[in-house]
Design a protein around this motif. Structure first.
Motif, PDB file in Angstrom:
ATOM      1  N   TRP A   5       1.501 -15.235  -6.447  1.00 39.24           N
ATOM      2  CA  TRP A   5       2.107 -13.907  -6.248  1.00 39.24           C
ATOM      3  C   TRP A   5       1.908 -13.003  -7.451  1.00 39.24           C
ATOM      4  O   TRP A   5       1.927 -11.792  -7.348  1.00 39.24           O
ATOM      5  N   HIS A   8       3.736 -14.788 -12.955  1.00 39.88           N
ATOM      6  CA  HIS A   8       4.907 -15.658 -13.106  1.00 39.88           C
ATOM      7  C   HIS A   8       4.858 -16.854 -12.167  1.00 39.88           C
ATOM      8  O   HIS A   8       5.616 -17.797 -12.319  1.00 39.88           O
ATOM      9  N   ASP A   9       3.969 -16.779 -11.154  1.00 37.73           N
ATOM     10  CA  ASP A   9       3.963 -17.793 -10.089  1.00 37.73           C
ATOM     11  C   ASP A   9       3.102 -18.975 -10.535  1.00 37.73           C
ATOM     12  O   ASP A   9       1.947 -19.097 -10.157  1.00 37.73           O
ATOM     13  N   LEU A  10       3.699 -19.826 -11.356  1.00 37.36           N
ATOM     14  CA  LEU A  10       2.913 -20.854 -12.044  1.00 37.36           C
ATOM     15  C   LEU A  10       2.857 -22.184 -11.299  1.00 37.36           C
ATOM     16  O   LEU A  10       2.024 -23.027 -11.611  1.00 37.36           O
ATOM     17  N   GLY A  11       3.759 -22.390 -10.329  1.00 37.55           N
ATOM     18  CA  GLY A  11       3.853 -23.698  -9.683  1.00 37.55           C
ATOM     19  C   GLY A  11       2.526 -24.146  -9.113  1.00 37.55           C
ATOM     20  O   GLY A  11       1.918 -23.423  -8.333  1.00 37.55           O
ATOM     21  N   GLY A  12       2.064 -25.342  -9.510  1.00 37.77           N
ATOM     22  CA  GLY A  12       0.840 -25.893  -8.970  1.00 37.77           C
ATOM     23  C   GLY A  12      -0.425 -25.463  -9.678  1.00 37.77           C
ATOM     24  O   GLY A  12      -1.513 -25.935  -9.355  1.00 37.77           O
ATOM     25  N   GLN A  13      -0.293 -24.564 -10.662  1.00 36.23           N
ATOM     26  CA  GLN A  13      -1.478 -24.148 -11.422  1.00 36.23           C
ATOM     27  C   GLN A  13      -1.872 -25.253 -12.403  1.00 36.23           C
ATOM     28  O   GLN A  13      -1.156 -26.221 -12.603  1.00 36.23           O
ATOM     29  N   ASP A  14      -3.022 -25.048 -13.024  1.00 32.89           N
ATOM     30  CA  ASP A  14      -3.441 -25.979 -14.063  1.00 32.89           C
ATOM     31  C   ASP A  14      -2.643 -25.714 -15.330  1.00 32.89           C
ATOM     32  O   ASP A  14      -2.164 -24.606 -15.552  1.00 32.89           O
ATOM     33  N   GLY A  15      -2.579 -26.715 -16.169  1.00 33.32           N
ATOM     34  CA  GLY A  15      -1.914 -26.532 -17.451  1.00 33.32           C
ATOM     35  C   GLY A  15      -2.262 -27.686 -18.362  1.00 33.32           C
ATOM     36  O   GLY A  15      -2.633 -28.758 -17.894  1.00 33.32           O
ATOM     37  N   GLY A  16      -2.123 -27.460 -19.633  1.00 35.97           N
ATOM     38  CA  GLY A  16      -2.427 -28.507 -20.612  1.00 35.97           C
ATOM     39  C   GLY A  16      -1.257 -29.447 -20.795  1.00 35.97           C
ATOM     40  O   GLY A  16      -0.261 -29.358 -20.074  1.00 35.97           O
ATOM     41  N   PRO A  17      -1.380 -30.351 -21.757  1.00 37.88           N
ATOM     42  CA  PRO A  17      -0.273 -31.257 -22.063  1.00 37.88           C
ATOM     43  C   PRO A  17       0.966 -30.453 -22.453  1.00 37.88           C
ATOM     44  O   PRO A  17       0.849 -29.333 -22.952  1.00 37.88           O
ATOM     45  N   ILE A  18       2.129 -31.023 -22.223  1.00 37.29           N
ATOM     46  CA  ILE A  18       3.380 -30.315 -22.514  1.00 37.29           C
ATOM     47  C   ILE A  18       3.773 -30.558 -23.968  1.00 37.29           C
ATOM     48  O   ILE A  18       3.785 -31.703 -24.423  1.00 37.29           O
ATOM     49  N   ASP A  19       4.060 -29.475 -24.658  1.00 36.39           N
ATOM     50  CA  ASP A  19       4.493 -29.585 -26.053  1.00 36.39           C
ATOM     51  C   ASP A  19       5.983 -29.915 -26.051  1.00 36.39           C
ATOM     52  O   ASP A  19       6.808 -29.099 -25.641  1.00 36.39           O
ATOM     53  N   TYR A  63       2.482 -10.987 -19.691  1.00 38.81           N
ATOM     54  CA  TYR A  63       3.217 -12.191 -19.319  1.00 38.81           C
ATOM     55  C   TYR A  63       2.743 -13.380 -20.138  1.00 38.81           C
ATOM     56  O   TYR A  63       3.536 -14.176 -20.638  1.00 38.81           O
ATOM     57  N   ALA A  64       1.408 -13.491 -20.293  1.00 42.24           N
ATOM     58  CA  ALA A  64       0.856 -14.642 -21.009  1.00 42.24           C
ATOM     59  C   ALA A  64       1.128 -14.554 -22.506  1.00 42.24           C
ATOM     60  O   ALA A  64       1.313 -15.562 -23.168  1.00 42.24           O
TER      61      ALA A  64
ATOM     62  N   THR B 113       9.769 -22.983 -11.330  1.00 37.63           N
ATOM     63  CA  THR B 113       8.352 -22.604 -11.461  1.00 37.63           C
ATOM     64  C   THR B 113       8.173 -21.106 -11.659  1.00 37.63           C
ATOM     65  O   THR B 113       7.247 -20.669 -12.325  1.00 37.63           O
ATOM     66  N   LEU B 114       9.067 -20.297 -11.068  1.00 39.17           N
ATOM     67  CA  LEU B 114       8.853 -18.845 -11.087  1.00 39.17           C
ATOM     68  C   LEU B 114       9.379 -18.177 -12.356  1.00 39.17           C
ATOM     69  O   LEU B 114       8.874 -17.137 -12.748  1.00 39.17           O
ATOM     70  N   SER B 134       3.008 -24.917 -19.001  1.00 36.79           N
ATOM     71  CA  SER B 134       2.460 -26.214 -18.568  1.00 36.79           C
ATOM     72  C   SER B 134       3.455 -27.003 -17.715  1.00 36.79           C
ATOM     73  O   SER B 134       3.095 -27.573 -16.685  1.00 36.79           O
ATOM     74  N   ARG B 136       6.086 -25.876 -16.024  1.00 36.84           N
ATOM     75  CA  ARG B 136       6.348 -25.171 -14.760  1.00 36.84           C
ATOM     76  C   ARG B 136       5.182 -25.312 -13.787  1.00 36.84           C
ATOM     77  O   ARG B 136       5.369 -25.462 -12.584  1.00 36.84           O
ATOM     78  N   ALA B 137       3.957 -25.264 -14.327  1.00 33.24           N
ATOM     79  CA  ALA B 137       2.780 -25.347 -13.455  1.00 33.24           C
ATOM     80  C   ALA B 137       2.586 -26.757 -12.913  1.00 33.24           C
ATOM     81  O   ALA B 137       2.304 -26.952 -11.726  1.00 33.24           O
ATOM     82  N   ARG B 138       2.751 -27.744 -13.780  1.00 35.12           N
ATOM     83  CA  ARG B 138       2.254 -29.083 -13.441  1.00 35.12           C
ATOM     84  C   ARG B 138       3.278 -29.995 -12.764  1.00 35.12           C
ATOM     85  O   ARG B 138       2.895 -30.871 -11.990  1.00 35.12           O
ATOM     86  N   VAL B 140       5.333 -29.743 -10.445  1.00 30.72           N
ATOM     87  CA  VAL B 140       5.398 -29.743  -8.978  1.00 30.72           C
ATOM     88  C   VAL B 140       4.155 -30.373  -8.351  1.00 30.72           C
ATOM     89  O   VAL B 140       4.181 -30.767  -7.183  1.00 30.72           O
ATOM     90  N   GLU B 149       4.274 -38.247 -19.601  1.00 30.54           N
ATOM     91  CA  GLU B 149       4.217 -37.617 -20.933  1.00 30.54           C
ATOM     92  C   GLU B 149       5.575 -37.652 -21.623  1.00 30.54           C
ATOM     93  O   GLU B 149       5.661 -37.582 -22.844  1.00 30.54           O
TER      94      GLU B 149
END
Lengths: 107, 208
Positions: A5, A8-19, A63-64, B113-114, B134, B136-138, B140, B149
């Protein structure tokens, strides 16, 4: 996957390791948080959805690049300017004043 | 720090901010204008900050300990989280509050996530990683990889349920009561409970 959308609509996107680093909330961040809560309590904004709506209006780049409370600040500023509670000129002048003060303090 | 590292940290660790950024200056300037115009006072600001800093995961721990100790309370907590939490004297914001129970075959984990909705009024400030792009994206899409992790290894016989919070609905996880805690006081039980267990990024609560 369906198209996001917005940024902000990040669910399911790619992402790196979590800090997993813990952090302390800076005092200015508490002040932004308190400002939003007080704006809500005093009726300057109608609800948190209005804040979120302002955040979702940010450009993908903003946003980023913005941190969490920077997004809150920009969103609330956007809303209060559009409602005429502060003027864009007033805000710009005060941002300059804050910057000059910070630069003087850093010297 | 190199420019690249800086960009990365800003994207993935969104709470490590300096007050000199453009966004922070906008916020600080707006705050000064609102105080100057009399919309609120510095004293009101202080009171709000103090109240926010008062909330901590210990509150969630007390609720979990009560649920472990009192089956009737646990039933009420799982049926209507907000009402059962207020019953213990906690003031929470007027949204729905759903408590999800972990058991031997189910593991629950929460996210937003939003944005970054979190049961702030009960657990205090959310960790930076909870707000990170990361997480929020991953979480789900690949919750088991994300949980690994955090050091949570789940067998294939454990179902994972990911709960996506909203402005109107917050979640908290009721962790499993550790074995070998028969007869423990609620106070002692509450001390076992961690923030991450209430979010669901920790499954086992050590008792030693």
């Amino acid at each position: 996957m369906s198209k996001p959308w917005g940024p902000h609509d990040l669910g399911g996107q790619d992402g790196g390791p979590i800090d997993l680093a813990e952090h302390d909330t800076a005092y200015w961040e508490w002040q932004i948080d308190a400002m939003v809560r007080l704006a809500l309590k005093k009726g300057l904004i109608s609800d948190f959805a209005e804040l979120r709506d302002g955040i979702e209006q940010l450009t993908a780049e903003d946003y980023a690049n913005c941190t969490y409370y920077e997004r809150w600040a920009k969103s609330l500023a956007h809303t209060l300017v559009s409602r005429g509670i502060v003027s864009a000129e007033q805000l710009a002048a005060q941002v300059d004043a804050v910057r000059l003060r910070q630069e003087a303090e850093a010297r | 720090m190199t420019g690249h590292d800086h960009d990365h940290s800003r994207t993935f660790q969104p709470d490590h901010a300096e007050p000199h950024s453009d966004g922070a200056r906008v916020g600080l300037a707006l705050r000064e204008l609102l105080i100057e115009a009399g919309h609120y006072t510095p004293e009101e600001e202080q009171a709000v900050i103090a109240a926010m800093q008062h909330a901590s995961p210990q509150d969630g721990g007390r609720i979990a300990a009560r649920a472990w100790s009192d089956p009737d309370y646990k039933a009420r907590l799982l049926a209507n989280g907000a009402a059962a939490i207020r019953e213990l004297g906690y003031e929470i914001e007027p949204y729905e509050f759903t408590v999800m129970e972990n058991d031997a075959s189910t593991h629950n984990v929460i996210v937003c996530t939003l944005c970054s909705c979190y049961p702030r009024s009960l657990l205090g400030m959310s960790p930076a990683w909870y707000k990170s792009a990361s997480y929020r994206a991953r979480v789900v899409r690949e919750p088991r990889a994300v949980l690994a992790e955090f050091g949570v290894e789940l067998g294939d016989d454990v179902n994972v349920r990911v709960h996506d919070s909203t402005a109107e609905l917050r979640y908290m996880v009721l962790p499993q009561r550790p074995d070998n805690t028969e007869g423990w006081s609620e106070e002692k039980l509450a001390d076992l409970v961690t923030r991450d267990a209430l979010i669901g990024t920790q499954r086992i609560l050590p008792t030693d």
